[in-house]
Write a protein that holds these residues in place. Structure first.
Motif, short mmCIF file in Angstrom:
data_model
loop_
_atom_site.label_atom_id
_atom_site.label_comp_id
_atom_site.label_asym_id
_atom_site.label_seq_id
_atom_site.Cartn_x
_atom_site.Cartn_y
_atom_site.Cartn_z
N PHE A 31 1.16 -1.11 -0.04
CA PHE A 31 -0.15 -0.10 -0.49
C PHE A 31 1.44 1.63 0.04
O PHE A 31 0.56 2.23 0.34
N GLY A 32 1.96 1.70 -0.63
CA GLY A 32 3.36 2.29 -0.26
C GLY A 32 2.39 3.40 -1.27
O GLY A 32 2.65 4.56 -1.26
N THR A 33 2.10 2.83 -2.54
CA THR A 33 1.76 3.70 -3.74
C THR A 33 -0.06 3.20 -4.33
O THR A 33 0.66 2.04 -4.50
N VAL A 34 -0.13 4.00 -4.97
CA VAL A 34 -1.99 3.59 -6.24
C VAL A 34 -1.33 4.62 -7.52
O VAL A 34 -0.98 5.35 -7.09
N MET A 35 -0.89 2.98 -7.76
CA MET A 35 -0.93 3.81 -9.11
C MET A 35 -2.37 4.12 -9.95
O MET A 35 -3.66 3.43 -10.18
N VAL A 36 -2.12 5.08 -10.22
CA VAL A 36 -3.66 5.83 -10.99
C VAL A 36 -3.52 5.87 -13.06
O VAL A 36 -2.53 6.16 -13.51
N ARG A 37 -4.15 4.80 -13.25
CA ARG A 37 -3.54 4.32 -15.07
C ARG A 37 -4.06 5.16 -15.66
O ARG A 37 -4.72 5.63 -16.99
#
Length: 357
Positions: A210-216
């Motif tokens: 949960f260190g990064t949320v990738m918004v694609r």
């Protein structure tokens, strides 16, 4: 667009339809999306229905009467909407007046009239300020955010107590709203998240996956593909790690999602829609008895404001929310008086010393 060997029973209607089809093709060639093109065509139809005239008959008077009519309704259009309408109509008329497409010649030969400019500097909305959005849209205070989340957390128990279905969905919705705030997401960005978009951050290994949320599927400029960005988990909001962990371990499996890739799934094992996320916010807002002018996007305003108050640099905040310009991020910001007074006190102490009082 018009076949020379075809005689139309209603030539005016046929030419109008051909004009719209040609304009749609022009926009498609610019890689504009269908959801952008379709509302533009509907607006052209609305002006035609309102005026009872075809585009080659339109004059500035028709455009002015149309905007005046929309302003006189029970729910009048906002200034930004009026400008959007005026720009859209102007783009359509500009296409018709472009000699490369030949519509002016077609209209002159068939109807004795040619399209003319409808909106000009003298009858269109001036863009005189940076921000024209709804002033009621504002960041939530810390207490309001807490009240919203408390209300969302209480909804599953209340639904179960009434013996109704929907408690599981309410558990999911509470996690959705907290994620929207914790990562400053737009509703469509949150809806399009997949499990694979939860990623590690090598510089914050303590957050695990949960260190990064990738918004694609970020908001894209017209004619461009969706913008991508990585949103880092910040320490002040790292409670989101527990929220997402509990949802993945305890809530999502109860939907029996199988191999569905979406992070947020429905009871019918589909992807949670942006509209459903809006409805979840409204339900929690009403339960918390918060200002009815607040909407889901206000959580994004809150995220930007609170990151600023936490002390993060403006450039970092801009990158987190995916804005191309710092001025856009600044519009979303609404820091509290306490924060500004603290900055003022710090500046005075640095300049005047400890005895500045």
């Amino acid at each position: 667009m018009l076949l020379p060997n075809v005689v139309h029973l209603d030539p005016a209607s046929a030419v109008f339809e051909a004009m719209k089809e040609g304009w749609a093709r022009q926009q498609t060639s610019r890689f504009l999306r269908a959801k952008t093109i379709a509302p533009r065509l509907r607006l052209v139809d609305r002006l035609w229905e309102f005026s009872g005239l075809y585009p080659w008959q339109w004059t500035p008077a028709e455009g002015e009467a149309f905007i005046a009519y929309l302003r006189s309704q029970r729910h009048p259009i906002r200034i930004s909407t009026a400008r959007t309408y005026e720009v859209t109509i102007s783009l359509f008329v500009e296409y018709l007046r472009d000699s490369r497409y030949g519509w002016g010649q077609v209209c002159a030969e068939r109807f004795g009239q040619a399209p003319q400019e409808v909106f000009h500097e003298g009858n269109s909305v001036l863009h005189s300020v940076e921000y024209e959005g709804d002033p009621a849209r504002r960041p939530l205070t810390y207490d309001e955010v807490q009240a919203l989340f408390d209300a969302a957390d209480a909804r599953p128990g209340r639904i179960r107590g009434l013996g109704r279905k929907g408690a599981l969905a309410a558990l999911r919705d509470a996690a959705v709203l907290k994620t929207v705030y914790a990562y400053g997401l737009r509703r469509s960005e949150c809806s399009r998240l997949d499990l694979v978009d939860l990623r590690r951050n090598a510089q914050a290994a303590q957050y695990g996956r949960f260190g990064t949320v990738m918004v694609r599927f970020g908001k894209a400029p017209k004619g461009s593909p969706p913008k991508r960005r990585s949103v880092l988990t910040v320490p002040e909001l790292d409670w989101s790690m527990d929220v997402l962990g509990d949802y993945l371990a305890e809530v999502r499996p109860r939907f029996s999602p199988g191999r569905h890739p979406a992070l947020w799934v429905t009871e019918r094992v589909g992807r949670l829609s942006p509209r459903s996320i809006d409805e979840a916010f409204v339900a929690a807002r009403q339960a918390a008895d918060l200002d009815e002018d607040l909407d889901l996007h206000c959580l994004r305003h809150s995220y930007i404001t609170h990151l600023t108050e936490f002390g993060y640099p403006a450039r970092f905040v801009q990158e987190q929310v995916g804005h191309s310009h710092a001025s856009t991020t600044a519009v979303y910001m609404g820091v509290s008086n306490e924060f500004r007074n603290a900055l003022l006190e710090k500046a005075l102490r640095e300049r005047l010393g400890q005895d500045w009082e």
